[in-house]
Design a protein around this motif. Structure first.
Motif, PDB file in Angstrom:
ATOM      1  N   GLY A  92       0.795  -1.222   0.000  1.00  0.00           N
ATOM      2  CA  GLY A  92       0.000   0.000   0.000  1.00  0.00           C
ATOM      3  C   GLY A  92       0.825   1.268   0.000  1.00  0.00           C
ATOM      4  N   ALA A  93       2.142   1.138   0.278  1.00  0.00           N
ATOM      5  CA  ALA A  93       3.012   2.321   0.339  1.00  0.00           C
ATOM      6  C   ALA A  93       3.447   2.739  -1.068  1.00  0.00           C
ATOM      7  N   THR A  94       3.935   3.966  -1.159  1.00  0.00           N
ATOM      8  CA  THR A  94       4.478   4.485  -2.419  1.00  0.00           C
ATOM      9  C   THR A  94       5.998   4.391  -2.371  1.00  0.00           C
ATOM     10  N   ALA A  95       6.591   3.990  -3.485  1.00  0.00           N
ATOM     11  CA  ALA A  95       8.053   3.893  -3.578  1.00  0.00           C
ATOM     12  C   ALA A  95       8.487   4.431  -4.936  1.00  0.00           C
ATOM     13  N   TRP A  96       9.796   4.631  -5.069  1.00  0.00           N
ATOM     14  CA  TRP A  96      10.362   5.136  -6.320  1.00  0.00           C
ATOM     15  C   TRP A  96      11.556   4.276  -6.724  1.00  0.00           C
ATOM     16  N   VAL A  97      11.789   4.153  -8.017  1.00  0.00           N
ATOM     17  CA  VAL A  97      12.992   3.475  -8.503  1.00  0.00           C
ATOM     18  C   VAL A  97      14.180   4.380  -8.196  1.00  0.00           C
ATOM     19  N   GLN A  98      15.179   3.830  -7.505  1.00  0.00           N
ATOM     20  CA  GLN A  98      16.310   4.659  -7.098  1.00  0.00           C
ATOM     21  C   GLN A  98      17.097   5.157  -8.316  1.00  0.00           C
ATOM     22  N   LYS A  99      17.696   6.339  -8.158  1.00  0.00           N
ATOM     23  CA  LYS A  99      18.448   6.936  -9.262  1.00  0.00           C
ATOM     24  C   LYS A  99      19.920   6.546  -9.233  1.00  0.00           C
ATOM     25  N   ALA A 100      20.374   5.984  -8.103  1.00  0.00           N
ATOM     26  CA  ALA A 100      21.775   5.579  -7.992  1.00  0.00           C
ATOM     27  C   ALA A 100      22.084   4.532  -9.058  1.00  0.00           C
ATOM     28  N   GLY A 101      23.144   4.763  -9.821  1.00  0.00           N
ATOM     29  CA  GLY A 101      23.513   3.833 -10.887  1.00  0.00           C
ATOM     30  C   GLY A 101      22.887   4.173 -12.215  1.00  0.00           C
ATOM     31  N   GLY A 102      21.740   4.840 -12.194  1.00  0.00           N
ATOM     32  CA  GLY A 102      21.104   5.318 -13.419  1.00  0.00           C
ATOM     33  C   GLY A 102      20.559   4.240 -14.338  1.00  0.00           C
ATOM     34  N   LYS A 103      20.348   3.007 -13.831  1.00  0.00           N
ATOM     35  CA  LYS A 103      19.871   1.930 -14.680  1.00  0.00           C
ATOM     36  C   LYS A 103      18.362   1.727 -14.514  1.00  0.00           C
ATOM     37  N   ASN A 104      17.728   1.278 -15.581  1.00  0.00           N
ATOM     38  CA  ASN A 104      16.315   0.937 -15.520  1.00  0.00           C
ATOM     39  C   ASN A 104      16.108  -0.307 -14.651  1.00  0.00           C
ATOM     40  N   LEU A 105      14.981  -0.356 -13.947  1.00  0.00           N
ATOM     41  CA  LEU A 105      14.642  -1.497 -13.100  1.00  0.00           C
ATOM     42  C   LEU A 105      13.704  -2.420 -13.875  1.00  0.00           C
ATOM     43  N   ARG A 106      14.084  -3.676 -14.008  1.00  0.00           N
ATOM     44  CA  ARG A 106      13.294  -4.611 -14.802  1.00  0.00           C
ATOM     45  C   ARG A 106      11.970  -4.954 -14.108  1.00  0.00           C
ATOM     46  N   ARG A 107      10.895  -4.826 -14.877  1.00  0.00           N
ATOM     47  CA  ARG A 107       9.555  -5.217 -14.397  1.00  0.00           C
ATOM     48  C   ARG A 107       9.285  -6.614 -14.936  1.00  0.00           C
ATOM     49  N   ARG A 108       9.046  -7.564 -14.020  1.00  0.00           N
ATOM     50  CA  ARG A 108       8.945  -8.971 -14.396  1.00  0.00           C
ATOM     51  C   ARG A 108       7.532  -9.519 -14.173  1.00  0.00           C
ATOM     52  N   SER A 109       7.303 -10.702 -14.749  1.00  0.00           N
ATOM     53  CA  SER A 109       5.990 -11.334 -14.657  1.00  0.00           C
ATOM     54  C   SER A 109       5.777 -12.039 -13.322  1.00  0.00           C
ATOM     55  N   ALA A 110       6.874 -12.372 -12.618  1.00  0.00           N
ATOM     56  CA  ALA A 110       6.783 -13.112 -11.352  1.00  0.00           C
ATOM     57  C   ALA A 110       8.078 -12.893 -10.578  1.00  0.00           C
ATOM     58  N   PRO A 111       8.091 -13.208  -9.264  1.00  0.00           N
ATOM     59  CA  PRO A 111       9.330 -13.078  -8.496  1.00  0.00           C
ATOM     60  C   PRO A 111      10.404 -14.014  -9.036  1.00  0.00           C
ATOM     61  N   GLY A 112      11.661 -13.555  -9.067  1.00  0.00           N
ATOM     62  CA  GLY A 112      12.766 -14.408  -9.492  1.00  0.00           C
ATOM     63  C   GLY A 112      13.405 -13.941 -10.783  1.00  0.00           C
ATOM     64  N   LEU A 113      14.687 -14.259 -10.935  1.00  0.00           N
ATOM     65  CA  LEU A 113      15.463 -13.802 -12.084  1.00  0.00           C
ATOM     66  C   LEU A 113      15.146 -14.561 -13.371  1.00  0.00           C
ATOM     67  N   ASN A 114      14.457 -15.695 -13.257  1.00  0.00           N
ATOM     68  CA  ASN A 114      14.131 -16.481 -14.442  1.00  0.00           C
ATOM     69  C   ASN A 114      12.773 -16.139 -15.034  1.00  0.00           C
ATOM     70  N   SER A 115      12.044 -15.225 -14.407  1.00  0.00           N
ATOM     71  CA  SER A 115      10.720 -14.866 -14.911  1.00  0.00           C
ATOM     72  C   SER A 115      10.842 -13.915 -16.106  1.00  0.00           C
ATOM     73  N   GLN A 116       9.741 -13.788 -16.856  1.00  0.00           N
ATOM     74  CA  GLN A 116       9.737 -12.967 -18.066  1.00  0.00           C
ATOM     75  C   GLN A 116       9.878 -11.487 -17.727  1.00  0.00           C
ATOM     76  N   VAL A 117      10.690 -10.777 -18.514  1.00  0.00           N
ATOM     77  CA  VAL A 117      10.868  -9.334 -18.344  1.00  0.00           C
ATOM     78  C   VAL A 117       9.883  -8.603 -19.255  1.00  0.00           C
ATOM     79  N   HIS A 118       9.036  -7.740 -18.661  1.00  0.00           N
ATOM     80  CA  HIS A 118       8.075  -6.957 -19.439  1.00  0.00           C
ATOM     81  C   HIS A 118       8.734  -5.724 -20.056  1.00  0.00           C
ATOM     82  N   ASP A 119       9.419  -4.956 -19.196  1.00  0.00           N
ATOM     83  CA  ASP A 119      10.093  -3.743 -19.651  1.00  0.00           C
ATOM     84  C   ASP A 119      10.993  -3.236 -18.527  1.00  0.00           C
ATOM     85  N   GLY A 120      11.557  -2.043 -18.711  1.00  0.00           N
ATOM     86  CA  GLY A 120      12.402  -1.438 -17.690  1.00  0.00           C
ATOM     87  C   GLY A 120      11.797  -0.137 -17.199  1.00  0.00           C
TER      88      GLY A 120
END
Length: 202
Positions: free
Chosen positions: A130-158
């Motif tokens: 329920g809280a609001t959060a932001w993608v951190q700017k440190a490093g300047g990289k896009n954060l991958r939005r995935r279909s499920a928890p885990g590194l093997n799940s499908q990546v939708h976008d950044g």
């Protein structure tokens, strides 16, 4: 730079450092859960194999008893087979009991580590459903939005640094990270690694 700005910067740096430490602690706990889960799976496999062996040993014991009864214990070989089968059954039962205890202890450790992650991620870091959060700017990289928890799940976008999110579900520990199901302000939903989120815009 005035003293107020100087001390304000120190405080912000200190808060960032504390948040990084908490993130590392969470990652270590997640890694521990992952290793425990691997061990649990191994123990479960061992128990399943031993249970199959026990069933086979019970069959052999029953067959030996039947043969011994039919021949009225006349054959020493049959008696020996019966003793061996019963001894193997007792050995397997003891091994299964020990593995079951180890598995229960590991499950308790995993549960404790999960509770620690929930406390750190949901309380001290300010991440909560329920809280609001932001993608951190440190490093300047896009954060991958995935279909499920885990590194093997499908990546939708950044999601670009600074993107605002609403936390819908989590945290879920997987692959050394804790994952949150999120919704962006433009309605996209998915799972992201919580280590890349901050509780205030940078």
């Amino acid at each position: 730079m005035g003293l107020g700005q100087f001390f304000g910067k120190d405080k912000k740096d200190e808060e960032k450092s504390e948040q990084q430490k908490l993130g590392e602690t969470i990652k270590n706990l997640s890694d521990r859960i992952y290793e425990l889960q691997k061990q649990l799976n191994q123990r479960t496999s061992e128990i399943d194999q031993l249970t199959m062996q026990l069933a086979e040993a019970q069959k052999q014991a029953d067959a030996a008893r039947g043969a011994a009864s039919a021949e009225q214990m006349a054959l020493s070989a049959t008696q020996e087979a019966l003793r061996d089968a019963n001894a193997r059954m007792r050995e397997l039962e003891a091994q299964i009991g020990q593995l079951a205890k180890e598995k229960a202890a590991m499950e308790e450790q995993a549960k404790s580590a999960g509770a620690a992650i929930a406390e750190l991620a949901g309380g001290k870091l300010g991440l909560a459903v329920g809280a609001t959060a932001w993608v951190q700017k440190a490093g300047g990289k896009n954060l991958r939005r995935r279909s499920a928890p885990g590194l093997n799940s499908q990546v939708h976008d950044g999601l670009a640094p600074g993107t605002q999110l609403t936390l819908l579900e989590g945290p879920v520990a997987a692959d050394g990270y804790h994952w949150w199901r999120i919704r962006t302000t433009d309605g996209r939903e998915g799972w992201v690694a919580g280590e890349e989120l901050v509780t205030a815009p940078e």
